[in-house]
Design an enzyme around this catalytic site. Structure first.
Site, PDB file in Angstrom:
ATOM      1  N   HIS B  72       4.970  -5.621   8.088  1.00  0.00           N
ATOM      2  CA  HIS B  72       5.853  -6.452   7.207  1.00  0.00           C
ATOM      3  C   HIS B  72       6.793  -7.530   7.825  1.00  0.00           C
ATOM      4  O   HIS B  72       7.489  -8.081   7.300  1.00  0.00           O
ATOM      5  CB  HIS B  72       6.445  -5.550   6.567  1.00  0.00           C
ATOM      6  CG  HIS B  72       5.944  -4.552   5.871  1.00  0.00           C
ATOM      7  ND1 HIS B  72       4.788  -4.445   4.837  1.00  0.00           N
ATOM      8  CD2 HIS B  72       6.059  -2.839   5.908  1.00  0.00           C
ATOM      9  CE1 HIS B  72       4.567  -3.419   4.475  1.00  0.00           C
ATOM     10  NE2 HIS B  72       4.949  -2.511   5.228  1.00  0.00           N
ATOM     11  N   HIS B 231       2.041  -2.492   0.666  1.00  0.00           N
ATOM     12  CA  HIS B 231       1.301  -1.719   1.556  1.00  0.00           C
ATOM     13  C   HIS B 231      -0.241  -1.806   0.815  1.00  0.00           C
ATOM     14  O   HIS B 231      -1.185  -0.958   1.511  1.00  0.00           O
ATOM     15  CB  HIS B 231       1.400  -0.084   1.834  1.00  0.00           C
ATOM     16  CG  HIS B 231       2.599  -0.016   2.272  1.00  0.00           C
ATOM     17  ND1 HIS B 231       3.851   0.153   1.254  1.00  0.00           N
ATOM     18  CD2 HIS B 231       3.274  -0.150   3.514  1.00  0.00           C
ATOM     19  CE1 HIS B 231       5.092   0.234   2.128  1.00  0.00           C
ATOM     20  NE2 HIS B 231       4.521   0.154   3.341  1.00  0.00           N
TER      21      HIS B 231
END
Lengths: 345, 345
Positions: B72, B231
């Protein structure tokens, strides 16, 4: 949230899978958004389009102006602000800005101290800046320019494209201008930064051009293209994907050979993502570049790792080395406050 | 440059087309590169892995610590520095950090003023932070935590995932800690920022997970997924690609309904790219968000447009609204100096 299905795009209006309204309003809509995002830093003017520092013109300061096709964001508009560009002229996607844009930006931002143009070495960019320069010279303006041609993919310097060094030259020239030096001194230091820089790029996939809705070239599942240009120009060598350590060794070796980078030299490294490459990958590339420098005893004085000069959604990166001297390092470290580059303020 | 063909990757070692050495060294190699890129700002510790402010521990300052799966970037490691996180714990890709990482980061960075954990609402993250907290409480440390659950894709708050608000909560809590307020006050302001925030995401393509070498889901040429998680979790609604103006109207309406955002309210908007989306697209999305706010007479006080919390190479974006009061605005504007967010210093 509501489960209402979002209405379909009107037939014919969706030619490419992007977050846009329509292919022909991409640059215009993006400029409007950019203007809203940085109201205190820049003014965005339309028809002709250019972006200028909110506090321009600055008396007794050389104006530093660049421009080029859109699709490379944050370049150039993201580098307008204190300590870097006075103004930038964004063309259509992958298309040179027009002389009208360059003239309008110059008239708003230049003082009597004159203007320095930073021009990437593409035929269209050079021609349109030259046309603007001729007009301004007849009006008695003090004008200088530096052509950035750092991409080693082309064997002849005349044909070399402008790549990552553009950012570095813009930063260094902008810092010099901010300090109040003369046009001749700004031009000298910008040309020195350009001469001391070399870049090379590698693509893992091509970019998608909104109006065409297709990729600029095709690469197989394990193919990479070395020496690609930032407009989807095909590179000079197709190779098989290798571990980054091996790839970086090859690319840094080529850069060092061309630049004559030797043991004890001091360098700045720019690891630039082309758009779709993750930041983890850029850090992995940088890790190997730092190792390469350590092995060759090249002193890695400064670095910049991120998306600074993209090619729409291309996957891949460019690596730039700039050999530093004390003055270039000092100008690199000077405060900068732009949408895309900010430190020291 | 040399025309030598780059050697082939060893058979079996290339499972995914990325600039990496091997799938199992991605996080490790990226952390090494990150450490070299910001030597004056952060220290990167290994085994267990965590990133800590170069000047930690700071006496009489609450430590602000976060963590979560890698993939991320720049979150969370890019937010370590003055005015934001004291430390961050990066897990494996899309995998929670371990209690060991959290304990090690805390012991190095916390003073007697205590520690505030900023935890995204995922079962693994919550569990591992809870385990670390229990240990620290038995040792007599002052501990508080805020769980970020801003993604409106899930109807029930318990199931809501942490999304863009994480960045905002980290910035605001970090600014409060820098000012020297107590742990209770840091926790209060962080929880308030969290309560006043809502996010929603839209994907145009899924991300590729290095170790799996495949996409997390598949979308057709004109399909988008609304309410995706960071995700690669499948969203709650599949729709047809629409012009951004229409899409933003839908998403902002959903956010405002959930947050109870009304005429005259002041807001911060974060337009966050998920990895492969061009900056032009993010500015186009922001342009429409600004128009939406103007139409609804919501006061758009501040904005942040860029890649702040990615999902590897996913194409798409998230939109976050945080309703501001004077104190939250002041903390947002306070100086910050981290690899990924920097202003006022």
């Amino acid at each position: 949230m509501s489960d209402t299905v979002v209405a379909q795009m009107a037939p014919g209006s969706a030619q490419v899978k992007m977050l846009i309204n329509a292919a022909d309003t991409v640059v215009s809509d993006a400029l409007e958004g950019f203007a809203q995002a940085y109201p205190g830093m820049v003014r965005v003017m339309r028809d002709p389009d250019y972006v200028v520092r909110a506090d321009a013109p600055l008396p007794q300061r050389v104006a530093i102006i660049s421009g080029g096709g859109s699709g490379h964001e944050p370049m150039h508009v993201g580098y307008v602000g204190r300590g870097m560009l006075t103004a930038a002229c964004p063309g259509a996607i992958f298309t040179s800005p027009t002389p009208d844009q360059i003239l309008a930006a110059t008239r708003v931002s230049a003082s009597q101290a004159g203007v320095l143009y930073i021009i990437k070495n593409y035929a269209g960019d050079r021609m349109n800046f030259e046309i603007a320069i001729e007009t301004l010279l007849t009006e008695g303006m003090s004008v200088a320019s530096v052509v950035v041609a750092d991409d080693i993919a082309s064997p002849s310097r005349d044909l070399r494209r402008g790549a990552g060094a553009t950012i570095i030259v813009e930063k260094i020239a902008g810092a010099a201008a901010e300090m109040g030096v003369s046009l001749a001194e700004c031009a000298e230091v910008a040309r020195r930064a350009e001469r001391q820089s070399r870049s090379v790029g590698v693509a893992l996939s091509a970019c998608t051009i909104p109006a065409l809705a297709r990729s600029s070239f095709h690469l197989g599942d394990d193919e990479i293209e070395i020496g690609i240009g930032i407009h989807g120009e095909v590179g000079r060598q197709r190779a098989t994907l290798a571990p980054v350590a091996q790839l970086v060794d090859h690319l840094c070796g080529a850069l060092a050979d061309d630049l004559g980078l030797r043991e004890g030299d001091r360098t700045l490294a720019l690891i630039n993502g082309l758009g779709a490459t993750t930041r983890m990958e850029l850090y992995i590339v940088f890790c190997e570049v730092a190792r390469w420098c350590a092995t060759r005893r090249v002193v890695l004085e400064r670095s910049l790792v991120g998306n600074y000069m993209t090619s729409l959604d291309m996957a891949g990166c460019t690596i730039t080395f700039t050999r530093l001297d004390d003055e270039l390092l000092q100008l690199w470290d000077a405060p900068v406050c732009t949408p895309a580059l900010r430190w020291g303020v």
